[in-house]
Design a protein around this motif. Structure first.
Motif, PDB file in Angstrom:
ATOM      1  N   SER A 173      -7.205  -3.589  -1.038  1.00  0.00           N
ATOM      2  CA  SER A 173      -6.978  -3.955  -2.443  1.00  0.00           C
ATOM      3  C   SER A 173      -8.212  -3.731  -3.310  1.00  0.00           C
ATOM      4  CB  SER A 173      -6.538  -5.421  -2.538  1.00  0.00           C
ATOM      5  OG  SER A 173      -7.622  -6.298  -2.256  1.00  0.00           O
ATOM      6  N   GLY A 174      -9.311  -3.297  -2.683  1.00  0.00           N
ATOM      7  CA  GLY A 174     -10.511  -2.997  -3.451  1.00  0.00           C
ATOM      8  C   GLY A 174     -11.700  -3.904  -3.190  1.00  0.00           C
ATOM      9  N   VAL A 175     -11.528  -4.883  -2.270  1.00  0.00           N
ATOM     10  CA  VAL A 175     -12.633  -5.781  -1.926  1.00  0.00           C
ATOM     11  C   VAL A 175     -13.359  -5.192  -0.715  1.00  0.00           C
ATOM     12  CG1 VAL A 175     -13.264  -8.109  -1.166  1.00  0.00           C
ATOM     13  CG2 VAL A 175     -11.393  -7.796  -2.813  1.00  0.00           C
ATOM     14  N   LYS A 176     -14.556  -4.712  -0.932  1.00  0.00           N
ATOM     15  CA  LYS A 176     -15.272  -3.989   0.128  1.00  0.00           C
ATOM     16  C   LYS A 176     -15.526  -4.867   1.338  1.00  0.00           C
ATOM     17  CE  LYS A 176     -19.376  -1.142   0.960  1.00  0.00           C
ATOM     18  NZ  LYS A 176     -20.613  -0.560   0.362  1.00  0.00           N
ATOM     19  N   TYR A 177     -15.968  -6.115   1.090  1.00  0.00           N
ATOM     20  CA  TYR A 177     -16.247  -7.038   2.195  1.00  0.00           C
ATOM     21  C   TYR A 177     -15.409  -8.299   2.013  1.00  0.00           C
ATOM     22  CZ  TYR A 177     -20.258  -4.040   3.157  1.00  0.00           C
ATOM     23  OH  TYR A 177     -21.067  -2.974   3.458  1.00  0.00           O
ATOM     24  N   PRO A 178     -14.304  -8.424   2.746  1.00  0.00           N
ATOM     25  CA  PRO A 178     -13.419  -9.578   2.585  1.00  0.00           C
ATOM     26  C   PRO A 178     -14.076 -10.910   2.946  1.00  0.00           C
ATOM     27  CG  PRO A 178     -12.328  -7.810   3.781  1.00  0.00           C
ATOM     28  CD  PRO A 178     -13.771  -7.440   3.686  1.00  0.00           C
ATOM     29  N   VAL A 179     -15.087 -10.870   3.843  1.00  0.00           N
ATOM     30  CA  VAL A 179     -15.709 -12.109   4.334  1.00  0.00           C
ATOM     31  C   VAL A 179     -17.156 -12.208   3.864  1.00  0.00           C
ATOM     32  CG1 VAL A 179     -16.304 -13.457   6.394  1.00  0.00           C
ATOM     33  CG2 VAL A 179     -14.253 -12.003   6.398  1.00  0.00           C
ATOM     34  N   ALA A 180     -17.568 -13.413   3.484  1.00  0.00           N
ATOM     35  CA  ALA A 180     -18.986 -13.717   3.225  1.00  0.00           C
ATOM     36  C   ALA A 180     -19.345 -14.836   4.194  1.00  0.00           C
ATOM     37  CB  ALA A 180     -19.199 -14.145   1.778  1.00  0.00           C
TER      38      ALA A 180
ATOM     39  N   TYR B 151     -16.314  -6.108   8.017  1.00  0.00           N
ATOM     40  CA  TYR B 151     -15.684  -7.054   7.098  1.00  0.00           C
ATOM     41  C   TYR B 151     -16.657  -8.022   6.410  1.00  0.00           C
ATOM     42  CZ  TYR B 151     -11.418  -5.539   9.503  1.00  0.00           C
ATOM     43  OH  TYR B 151     -10.393  -4.784  10.028  1.00  0.00           O
ATOM     44  N   ASN B 152     -17.800  -8.277   7.019  1.00  0.00           N
ATOM     45  CA  ASN B 152     -18.724  -9.294   6.533  1.00  0.00           C
ATOM     46  C   ASN B 152     -19.757  -8.702   5.569  1.00  0.00           C
ATOM     47  OD1 ASN B 152     -20.384 -11.567   6.237  1.00  0.00           O
ATOM     48  ND2 ASN B 152     -21.401 -11.260   8.216  1.00  0.00           N
ATOM     49  N   LYS B 153     -19.913  -9.316   4.433  1.00  0.00           N
ATOM     50  CA  LYS B 153     -20.871  -8.848   3.427  1.00  0.00           C
ATOM     51  C   LYS B 153     -22.283  -8.759   3.996  1.00  0.00           C
ATOM     52  CE  LYS B 153     -22.679  -9.901  -1.172  1.00  0.00           C
ATOM     53  NZ  LYS B 153     -22.633 -10.802  -2.346  1.00  0.00           N
ATOM     54  N   TYR B 154     -22.579  -9.637   4.942  1.00  0.00           N
ATOM     55  CA  TYR B 154     -23.923  -9.672   5.515  1.00  0.00           C
ATOM     56  C   TYR B 154     -23.951  -9.097   6.932  1.00  0.00           C
ATOM     57  CZ  TYR B 154     -23.431 -13.256   1.935  1.00  0.00           C
ATOM     58  OH  TYR B 154     -23.095 -13.925   0.783  1.00  0.00           O
ATOM     59  N   GLY B 155     -22.951  -8.331   7.270  1.00  0.00           N
ATOM     60  CA  GLY B 155     -22.782  -7.847   8.633  1.00  0.00           C
ATOM     61  C   GLY B 155     -23.938  -7.037   9.185  1.00  0.00           C
ATOM     62  N   GLU B 156     -24.592  -6.255   8.331  1.00  0.00           N
ATOM     63  CA  GLU B 156     -25.720  -5.454   8.799  1.00  0.00           C
ATOM     64  C   GLU B 156     -26.926  -6.321   9.130  1.00  0.00           C
ATOM     65  OE1 GLU B 156     -25.576  -2.388   9.559  1.00  0.00           O
ATOM     66  OE2 GLU B 156     -23.593  -1.939   8.709  1.00  0.00           O
ATOM     67  N   ARG B 157     -27.067  -7.424   8.406  1.00  0.00           N
ATOM     68  CA  ARG B 157     -28.128  -8.409   8.670  1.00  0.00           C
ATOM     69  C   ARG B 157     -27.488  -9.790   8.611  1.00  0.00           C
ATOM     70  NH1 ARG B 157     -33.104  -7.611   4.797  1.00  0.00           N
ATOM     71  NH2 ARG B 157     -33.927  -9.163   6.245  1.00  0.00           N
ATOM     72  N   PRO B 158     -26.785 -10.185   9.683  1.00  0.00           N
ATOM     73  CA  PRO B 158     -25.934 -11.377   9.629  1.00  0.00           C
ATOM     74  C   PRO B 158     -26.661 -12.700   9.479  1.00  0.00           C
ATOM     75  CG  PRO B 158     -26.040 -10.519  11.862  1.00  0.00           C
ATOM     76  CD  PRO B 158     -26.708  -9.500  10.984  1.00  0.00           C
ATOM     77  N   LEU B 159     -27.941 -12.761   9.837  1.00  0.00           N
ATOM     78  CA  LEU B 159     -28.671 -14.019   9.731  1.00  0.00           C
ATOM     79  C   LEU B 159     -29.521 -14.037   8.466  1.00  0.00           C
ATOM     80  CD1 LEU B 159     -29.916 -14.568  13.405  1.00  0.00           C
ATOM     81  CD2 LEU B 159     -27.742 -15.230  12.362  1.00  0.00           C
TER      82      LEU B 159
END
Length: 435
Positions: free
Chosen positions: A187-194, A252-260
């Motif tokens: 639907s256009g949301v790049k990262y569904p999860v934060a 899916y996670n906005k911070y997935g590349e640097r999750p912490l």
């Protein structure tokens, strides 16, 4: 002369014995003395509130209670929001006796296991299933607030993604959660999860959910202490981390590349604005979310496998998070005054109004006719009404330990610096060292 002296000694001993018999077990002064909290014929009590965000409401509640009970004087003390100093310890160290103390449910079987009196015979037990028991199986904790956690979602974003009305309980398998994330992304949301990764969130909230596979979560805790529960081979324990892998993934996670990182505020802003759709949190998150975009939020259960009939996939965690406990070191008169305050919260119209309408607390008592307007609190209340809740799993662990001792291992797992096998071993080792 000897007879007179003997008679005097007998009388002196009788007075001493009477004085001993009149004191309570704690060594506190007897009720009615100035030291016991009695002033001008009034009983004086101190009640503490650990929820700093309702400090003004707590003060007003004390005033309203005193107006209805003129023979009781209440000193209502609140901790500041975010205060790390334990309010009960602070007042006790200053020489004051707190009659009624707010604390976390796990405290009455851990740190304050010898603090409270037995409340099993109180009338309000008939109006709630949330009375908290001490190590002896007696109700010692009055359930002040009910809270819950799960996958908080922005309704507007999700409804746009699915093309209409959305039932959060329809997401009752891991595959359905993934399909929902794909739809949100499409639907256009790049990262569904934060996904924010504070120690309390990833450890004593998310990582304790596996305890709910037992009817009584405490039984699994005892098995862990005995070294008889194998986490690595347990499907439910593994299932929650399968779901965590999905939620924290770079896809899916906005911070997935640097999750912490310190993402709490940014995660709420992202979901509040609709830049992301989902975060793992509780109803307390609404204050951060509403500051951004209003009241369009709800809860999705955290799925653990692909069995739609698994109760764990169809319910959200909810239970008492703050309890009120009466100090056994208080005098009998003070204890009775504190009991009156608890009954006032449950049965008096102003007490009921204070709890729900003013403090915006989800009531643990079925006789309270009020309902919170906070949409996440309302979602918790609806889930309770519909029998769609699991126990609040954090109440069955030592919260401080999970936050300080075990959280770093969970965070390393999320960052892929520790294997799931290593994480299981860390948790099992912790429990084997518990007395």
């Amino acid at each position: 002369m000897k007879k007179t002296l003997a008679l005097f000694l007998v009388l002196l001993m009788a007075v001493a014995l009477t004085a001993c018999g009149g004191s309570n077990d704690s060594g506190s002064p007897s009720a009615g003395s100035p030291e016991a909290g009695s002033k001008d014929g009034k009983v004086s009590i101190i009640i503490t509130n650990g929820k700093g965000e309702i400090a003004s409401q707590w003060q007003q509640a004390a005033k309203d209670f005193m107006a209805a009970n003129p023979n009781i004087e209440v000193e209502a003390v609140s901790g500041a929001v975010g205060e790390t100093v334990n309010l009960l310890d602070k007042l006790t160290a200053s020489g004051k006796t707190v009659t009624l103390a707010m604390m976390a449910p796990d405290a009455i079987v851990n740190k304050y296991k010898d603090f409270g009196i037995d409340l099993s015979g109180e009338k309000w037990n008939a109006d709630t299933v949330y009375g908290v028991k001490d190590a002896n199986g007696k109700v010692a904790g009055f359930p002040f607030s009910i809270e819950g956690f799960g996958l908080v979602y922005n309704k507007s974003v999700v409804e746009k993604a699915v093309g209409g009305a959305f039932d959060p309980y329809s997401i009752n398998t891991l595959d359905k959660l993934k399909a929902l994330l794909d739809k949100i992304q499409a639907s256009g949301v790049k990262y569904p999860v934060a996904y924010q990764t504070e120690n309390w969130s990833v450890a004593n909230h998310y990582s304790t959910q596996f305890l709910n596979q037992a009817e009584d979560p405490a039984t699994i805790v005892e098995q862990l202490k005995a070294g008889t529960f194998d986490l690595a081979s347990n499907p439910v324990w593994n299932g929650y981390y399968d779901t965590l892998d999905l939620l924290t993934s770079p896809q899916y996670n906005k911070y997935g590349e640097r999750p912490l990182g310190k993402y709490y505020d940014d995660a709420h802003i992202s979901v509040g604005k609709g830049e992301s759709a989902i975060l793992f949190n509780g109803n307390w998150a609404f204050d951060s979310l509403k500051a951004v975009s209003g009241e369009s939020f709800g809860f999705i259960p955290v799925p653990v496998d692909n069995n739609p009939d698994n109760p764990l996939n169809n319910k959200i965690a909810a239970g008492p998070t703050n309890i009120l406990v009466i100090n056994k070191a208080a005098t009998p008169a003070q204890q009775e005054a504190a009991k009156k305050f608890l009954n006032w919260i449950v049965y008096d119209q102003k007490g009921q109004d204070f709890l729900v309408n003013q403090a915006q607390v989800v009531s643990a008592f079925k006789n309270n006719p009020n309902k919170v307007t906070n949409p996440l609190g309302s979602a918790i209340a609806d889930a309770i009404q519909s029998s769609k809740t699991l126990p609040f799993s954090s109440n069955y662990v030592k919260v401080e330990d999970w936050g300080s001792i075990l959280a770093p291992d969970v965070q390393k797992y999320i960052a892929k610096k520790e294997s799931r096998t290593d994480l299981a071993k860390a948790i099992e080792t912790y429990y084997k060292n518990q007395k």
